[in-house]
Enzyme design. Structure first.
Site, PDB file in Angstrom:
ATOM      1  CD  GLU A  41      37.927  57.591  21.865  1.00 52.88           C
ATOM      2  OE1 GLU A  41      38.058  58.526  21.062  1.00 52.88           O
ATOM      3  OE2 GLU A  41      37.582  56.444  21.526  1.00 52.88           O
ATOM      4  CB  CYS A  78      36.990  53.501  20.895  1.00 49.49           C
ATOM      5  SG  CYS A  78      36.536  54.642  19.592  1.00 49.49           S
TER       6      CYS A  78
END
Lengths: 505, 505
Positions: free
Chosen positions: A231, A268
């Site tokens: 990620e 994120c």
């Protein structure tokens, strides 16, 4: 406790040997035992909660309440996977009965299920010292799948990593997990050696685009390539309509500022862009709320200085107007402290500086984009962003959703989660969560790193043809001793293919 | 019809533009329409069956009966996917009800399903001119998923590829598929450009380790990497016990020779190794049956000469004994003709020449390995082979299966399909089939290229948070107009996590 030493090559070799050796035992463990191990880890974390949270506060600078909530989430995740293991649906057990009259000739008895892939590396993140670190989602889902886990500790919270690892190890041992089904390693060079190790079968990573892509390339270039679930970077654009602003501009502005500045913007899913009509005067509202927010310490010096540099780059871009300047200061320990920075640009400026402006800025900074009434937001989104974890739309209370149909469709093809009337930060841990999106949001957008579906990253299918019952794994046996769901294709069913649902042929 | 020209860069650019443009329409197509398109392709192939088979015979040298069976399989595959599309289970639709009392704070309404990834490249194989080529499994599963398909034709059967592509195009157009949802390109350079094209989202490949790894590396090194589902090399070891040989040595030998020599051994599941007890005299039985088999033409000159070279390399390896020499000849068209070659080695020779002997030989050659009664076959298998599509065990009729428990377990970790008492060639197209194994058998062993599960290669999840019903795709709407299975997590259920199945916490 002292700061952990870097793991030596010899230690890593021993760890990988032991992990590989423990894999078959772990894979064969009955669901009740595996589930009990996950619950034991949850209990161990719960029992050390004050100590863990205090250590995390010291090492990361994140707020105590935030860390306490994150630890709770981490504990809940482990419990969730304890249930997933027993429910057994994740095994996707399929049984095709033998069929002597199959349309393509006699068909054997075929049984297929998902099995653990083997040793998994978890490259821990800095920004979630619990939920995406030593005992976080990647570890929980890999252990649930039945894979030995080797965590590469993040240098941002080494003592916390070591303590958490001790708790995990003890809890697993006390629940009769193989001794070597969990290990932790320290050091960047060791991390790369771990990824290159031929006994490793998969890796999970949460971090920057630069580090993540480097590691993804290493995983792909191995003599035997392995899947790398990374990620990386995401800017999570938010689009608000005029009606949404008119409905409650103050609440909207405040919620946005909270979303971009919580945890010093080091999430994120932080919204890096807010698209709003150009002539609503929303800037003033944003400034008001941004200036109320305190400075917060960033996770560690390297990350803080990186943010300061990136912020400067954005501020120095022609056409960028400052709305809230949000100070950035450095303390005597070289830690960086930052308050929210909001800038605004026109859509045309953004188009001209794609990359320089549209790459992620990891910290409490967001860009307001004033759009004209004639702007095609779906086309603009397509032009600016390749892949994101999330995309968000705010409509007015009585606005017809079909007005944003095109934008919603575009976000569904370019993100992993499309949000209406909410904020991307705060990720629910549930079966329907999707945390992963087209590159560079993740290296593999067919997977998620949050929610029950994340277990499938560490499984692969194997089929057994005409196997004696005694040699079948429990989930595929007729007796089904673990009571897992089995999908059975009956003899004769296949002769209906193409006809079953009214096909003409 | 003339031999198709190589596709130019400008043509490829137009094809990719059109494919990308058609993707949203194809993705949004209702299941009945998409299913009808697949059935129309099946009908078109059925109607042109004699012409297709004759052309295939001419271009590939494969037997008419084999090609006719393969075309039938290809038609059945399309019908199977027509049903898969309507059944809708492949969408994995999940709905988590909003829960204001969720253990980690209020939880939004979350809905998740799999959506098509976008344009997919199918690098056709030489050895299955129907089932793994233009209208084969990769095309069928990608179209079923809702992805535009661009086939890179295999140069081994160019005219057949062009004819099949015309039939597919016409059938899809007549079923209201977007005009550009299917295309074919020719040429090796074009294939690489296709894989590098930034509008492409995934690729499937069946072929050699060398070509497959080259393409896999290109896919991984793109600015935006894409998944590459490559099926490369496999030697499919078969292990027989003394009891199995004693039961019916002649039938066993004959069936083995049929399995290795059908289609001139040019099958990815051809058993490249037969492990048998050293002192049973099975060699003579194998020679007898091997020498009965006729020479067969190999697919195309390049492949035939490659086989001849590889065969020579094996025959020239110290310790290799010839059992059946199987001639290799070249005709006036440079086509290679080959009869089965069987050699034998000891386990120790195989250990000494790992790689040289254990890499795939694509053609009618197999290696008999005589093992001693003390040999640990599981350990030997682990030592010799990294990954295979299949592994096979033959037991005697009254033999206790538990005697091969260790070997079966080893094969389940190193292959995608473990077969008992059968042969790996002949792959059933069913829900429980697994055709994919650890590298180098496939580049991605979490996927299959045969059976209904192969559709998941071309899908990725997307979640919708608090979305208005009007903006949800049909499979996630409360009204569920397509009647697909929806997995619903009820409000309040999550408070039971870790307790539901009797956990103590």
């Amino acid at each position: 406790m002292i700061r952990p030493d870097e793991t030596t090559r010899a230690e890593l070799d021993r760890i990988m040997d032991a992990a590989a050796a423990s894999a078959p035992e772990l894979a064969a463990m009955p669901p009740r035992t595996r589930s009990a191990g996950l619950l034991a880890v949850a209990t161990a974390l719960e029992q050390s909660r004050p100590e863990l949270v205090q250590l995390a506060v010291r090492e990361t600078g994140l707020a105590e309440s935030r860390l306490d909530g994150e630890l709770k989430r981490t504990i809940v995740q482990l419990k969730l996977f304890a249930d997933v293991v027993i429910a057994g649906e994740y095994l996707d057990a399929r049984i095709d009965e033998a069929d002597p009259e199959f349309v393509l000739g006699p068909r054997p008895d075929l049984r297929r299920m998902l099995i653990p892939v083997g040793p998994v590396a978890n490259f821990a993140a800095s920004n979630f010292p619990f939920a995406f670190s030593v005992a976080g989602g990647d570890t929980a889902s890999a252990l649930a799948a039945g894979c030995p886990v080797i965590v590469k500790a993040h240098p941002g919270h080494p003592m916390l990593s070591a303590l958490t690892a001790d708790l995990v190890k003890q809890a697993l041992r006390s629940s009769s997990f193989p001794t070597d089904s969990f290990a932790i390693v320290f050091g960047q060079v060791t991390g790369v050696e771990l990824l290159r190790d031929d006994r490793l079968r998969a890796a999970a990573f949460t971090g920057s685009v630069r580090a993540g892509r480097t590691l993804a390339d290493i995983a792909a270039q191995r003599p035997m390539p392995i899947p790398f679930y990374g990620e990386l970077g995401s800017v999570n654009p938010v689009f608000v309509t005029r009606d949404a602003i008119d409905a409650d501009r103050s609440r909207l502005a405040e919620a946005f500022i909270v979303s971009i500045s919580g945890s010093a913007g080091q999430l994120c899913t932080k919204p890096g862009f807010l698209f709003a009509p150009a002539d609503t005067g929303f800037e003033a509202e944003l400034r008001l709320h941004a200036e109320k927010r305190p400075r917060e310490r960033m996770l560690y010096p390297g990350l803080g200085h990186g943010y300061a540099h990136r912020r400067h780059e954005i501020l120095a871009t022609p056409g960028v107007t400052v709305i809230a300047e949000g100070s950035v200061t450095v303390d005597e320990d070289d830690q960086v402290w930052a308050a929210p920075t909001i800038v605004s640009v026109t859509a045309d400026v953004l188009r001209s500086y794609r990359g320089r402006l549209t790459d992620e800025a990891f910290g409490p900074l967001s860009i307001l984009v004033g759009y004209d009434s004639g702007e095609d937001l779906a086309a603009l989104s397509r032009e600016l962003f390749s892949g994101n974890l999330t995309g968000t739309i705010h409509l007015g209370p009585s606005e017809d959703p079909l007005r944003v149909h095109g934008l919603a469709a575009q976000l569904s093809t370019s993100t992993g989660r499309v949000i209406f009337g909410g904020w991307p930060t705060g990720v629910a841990v549930t079966p329907a969560m999707q945390h992963g999106g087209p590159y560079p949001a993740t290296t593999n957008d067919s997977s998620t790193s949050v929610g029950t579906a994340s277990i499938s990253r560490f499984l692969r299918p194997v089929a057994y043809q005409d196997a004696p019952q005694k040699l079948l794994p429990e989930p595929l046996q007729d007796a089904n001793p673990w009571s897992v769901p089995q999908k059975v294709a009956r003899r004769g069913e296949s002769s209906q293919w193409g006809k079953r649902f009214g096909g003409e042929q």
